[in-house]
Structure formats: structure tokens, C-alpha cells
Write a protein that holds these residues in place. Structure first.
Motif, PDB file in Angstrom:
ATOM      1  N   UNK A   2     -60.440 -78.133  -2.077  1.00  0.00           N
ATOM      2  CA  UNK A   2     -61.618 -77.623  -2.470  1.00  0.00           C
ATOM      3  C   UNK A   2     -62.748 -78.513  -2.147  1.00  0.00           C
ATOM      4  N   UNK A   3     -63.909 -78.357  -1.282  1.00  0.00           N
ATOM      5  CA  UNK A   3     -64.991 -79.191  -1.299  1.00  0.00           C
ATOM      6  C   UNK A   3     -66.238 -78.707  -1.959  1.00  0.00           C
ATOM      7  N   UNK A   4     -66.985 -79.549  -2.466  1.00  0.00           N
ATOM      8  CA  UNK A   4     -68.096 -79.285  -3.408  1.00  0.00           C
ATOM      9  C   UNK A   4     -69.359 -79.905  -2.843  1.00  0.00           C
ATOM     10  N   UNK A   5     -70.360 -79.483  -3.286  1.00  0.00           N
ATOM     11  CA  UNK A   5     -71.829 -80.267  -3.002  1.00  0.00           C
ATOM     12  C   UNK A   5     -71.692 -81.779  -3.183  1.00  0.00           C
ATOM     13  N   UNK A   6     -70.794 -82.232  -4.014  1.00  0.00           N
ATOM     14  CA  UNK A   6     -70.707 -83.895  -4.114  1.00  0.00           C
ATOM     15  C   UNK A   6     -70.567 -84.449  -2.765  1.00  0.00           C
ATOM     16  N   UNK A   7     -69.619 -83.963  -2.053  1.00  0.00           N
ATOM     17  CA  UNK A   7     -69.322 -84.339  -0.605  1.00  0.00           C
ATOM     18  C   UNK A   7     -70.533 -83.692   0.440  1.00  0.00           C
ATOM     19  N   UNK A   8     -70.667 -82.556   0.327  1.00  0.00           N
ATOM     20  CA  UNK A   8     -71.495 -82.051   1.497  1.00  0.00           C
ATOM     21  C   UNK A   8     -72.995 -82.400   1.462  1.00  0.00           C
ATOM     22  N   UNK A   9     -73.582 -82.505  -0.078  1.00  0.00           N
ATOM     23  CA  UNK A   9     -74.770 -83.175  -0.136  1.00  0.00           C
ATOM     24  C   UNK A   9     -75.062 -84.588  -0.298  1.00  0.00           C
ATOM     25  N   UNK A  10     -74.022 -85.351  -0.216  1.00  0.00           N
ATOM     26  CA  UNK A  10     -74.250 -86.744  -0.465  1.00  0.00           C
ATOM     27  C   UNK A  10     -75.047 -87.338   0.455  1.00  0.00           C
ATOM     28  N   UNK A  46     -59.803 -74.537   3.562  1.00  0.00           N
ATOM     29  CA  UNK A  46     -60.652 -75.050   2.654  1.00  0.00           C
ATOM     30  C   UNK A  46     -61.564 -73.972   1.743  1.00  0.00           C
ATOM     31  N   UNK A  47     -61.628 -74.216   0.459  1.00  0.00           N
ATOM     32  CA  UNK A  47     -62.484 -73.258  -0.304  1.00  0.00           C
ATOM     33  C   UNK A  47     -63.678 -74.216  -0.422  1.00  0.00           C
ATOM     34  N   UNK A  48     -64.948 -73.519  -0.214  1.00  0.00           N
ATOM     35  CA  UNK A  48     -66.122 -74.534  -0.328  1.00  0.00           C
ATOM     36  C   UNK A  48     -66.725 -73.701  -1.709  1.00  0.00           C
ATOM     37  N   UNK A  49     -67.109 -74.679  -2.685  1.00  0.00           N
ATOM     38  CA  UNK A  49     -67.909 -74.053  -3.856  1.00  0.00           C
ATOM     39  C   UNK A  49     -68.706 -75.105  -4.530  1.00  0.00           C
ATOM     40  N   UNK A  50     -69.940 -74.711  -5.250  1.00  0.00           N
ATOM     41  CA  UNK A  50     -70.846 -75.445  -5.789  1.00  0.00           C
ATOM     42  C   UNK A  50     -70.053 -76.301  -6.969  1.00  0.00           C
ATOM     43  N   UNK A  51     -70.022 -77.594  -7.523  1.00  0.00           N
ATOM     44  CA  UNK A  51     -69.364 -77.929  -8.242  1.00  0.00           C
ATOM     45  C   UNK A  51     -69.450 -77.429  -9.723  1.00  0.00           C
TER      46      UNK A  51
END
Length: 212
Positions: A117-125, A84-89
Motif C-alpha cells: 500500500x503506497x500513500x501520499x507520504x511517498x508520492x508527495x514527498x 499495489x494499492x494507492x490510498x491517501x494516508x
């Protein structure tokens, strides 16, 4: 084992350690977004363990070869592995970063490895993020022993609680939430948790399967 030191004093980014029961030790993280993703991995019944900054990859980009360090290497309970890569959208809107990650996707695909690649769309939902924080609060302390887990399962088999309120009536408030925090009893993470929320006695927590 990480190939690059994560927590250092030389950075303007917020860094710290995550209390991972799955890894059996504090796990360093480089951003609050990354720490938020750790909560999801920690509470996912599909995840066995995970490592950070697991490898140095040589990725082809245009006519050059660049070094790339994926953020996470996740080991699943079914034997699969995922990077995984974790990045702000908003960072993906930067052309150079987008090109680098597209090259990384091609690199992992060429070697038949799963990469996302996972972003804040998932993590902060929401309500996912709020539910993860609540359950992690009750995940503190050691895992239950085999005999303790067997005892819990025997009580669950006898009473078969269907909702959170029934689970609390069976075990008491503190112990019921601890069982949820440890993932011994599951609940939907994509719905607001209430006393009427359905609980699952097998299979752990329910949420969107990002290991599809």
C-alpha cells in the motif's frame, strides 16, 4: 488488461490518462495521487511495465468473502511482479478501509505475491515529487532508436560527464534534460536537482527502493 473500466463519466473523482512510454499507450488513472505514483513507476529503472485494475480478487474478511480490485500490477525488469494499492494516508484511518487492506495483504501473502500500500507520504514527498514532475516534462516524445542510444552511449563514454552541468556542456541543455527524462542518464530523485547534481551513466535514476 484491466478487469474494471477506470475512466468513466460517472464519478466525482478527477480521472484522466497518463502518457506512458513504458506501456506504449495512454494509461488511465483515477486520482491525482495515482497519477503521481505513475510518474515514479515510469521513471524507475526497475519497472518494465504496469497495468491498472489488473484483477478481481476474492478476499476473506472475517467470515465473509469480498471482492477486491488492486490498483496496479507492476512488472519488474528482473522478472518479479508486484501489486499495489494507492490510498491517501488519512483514508487508512477509517477502520473499514484499514481492515479491508489488511485482509488484502494477507490474501496476497498467502499466494506468495508481493503487495504494498503506497500513500501520499511517498508520492508527495519532496523533493521527489518536484523532481518527478520536472523529468516527466522532458520525457515527452518518442523513445530513442537503438542506433541513437548507441550514439549517445559512445559520447557518454568519451566525455564521461560527472555532473548535470557537465552533461549539459556535452549535449546542450534541451538534449541533456531529454536524456534524463528518458532515463538514459540517471540522477538522484531524492535530492534537489542542481547544476552540481551527480549524474549516472548506467543504471538509471536513484531513489528509495520500494521493491525491497
Amino acid at each position: 488488461m484491466s478487469v474494471r473500466k477506470v475512466v468513466t463519466r460517472r464519478s466525482c473523482h478527477f480521472r484522466g490518462y497518463f502518457p506512458s512510454l513504458k506501456n506504449g499507450k495512454p494509461t488511465p488513472w483515477e486520482s491525482q495521487l495515482e497519477g503521481g505514483f505513475f510518474r515514479l513507476l515510469e521513471l524507475s529503472p526497475q519497472v518494465h511495465s504496469y497495468t491498472i485494475q489488473p484483477s478481481r480478487e476474492s478476499v476473506s474478511l472475517d467470515s465473509a468473502t469480498i471482492k477486491y480490485f488492486p490498483d496496479l500490477h507492476v512488472f519488474l525488469t528482473d522478472g518479479r511482479e508486484w501489486w499495489f494499492e494507492v490510498k491517501p494516508k488519512k483514508r487508512l484511518l477509517i477502520a473499514s478501509i484499514d481492515q479491508r487492506l489488511e485482509a488484502a495483504k494477507a490474501h496476497f501473502a498467502a499466494s506468495n505475491r508481493n503487495f504494498t500500500v503506497v500513500t501520499n507520504d511517498l508520492i508527495h514527498s519532496e523533493p521527489l515529487a518536484r523532481n518527478l514532475q520536472k523529468l516527466m516534462y522532458h520525457r515527452r516524445g518518442p523513445m530513442l532508436s537503438t542506433s541513437q542510444v548507441d550514439e549517445v552511449h559512445e559520447i557518454l563514454h568519451t566525455h564521461e560527464p560527472k555532473t548535470l552541468s557537465a552533461l549539459i556542456a556535452t549535449f546542450g541543455d534541451m538534449e541533456a534534460w531529454r536524456l534524463l527524462g528518458l532515463g538514459i542518464v540517471g540522477i538522484s530523485l531524492s535530492e534537489t536537482i542542481s547544476s552540481n547534481s551527480e549524474v549516472f551513466l548506467t543504471g538509471g535514476h536513484r531513489h528509495a527502493d520500494f521493491f525491497a
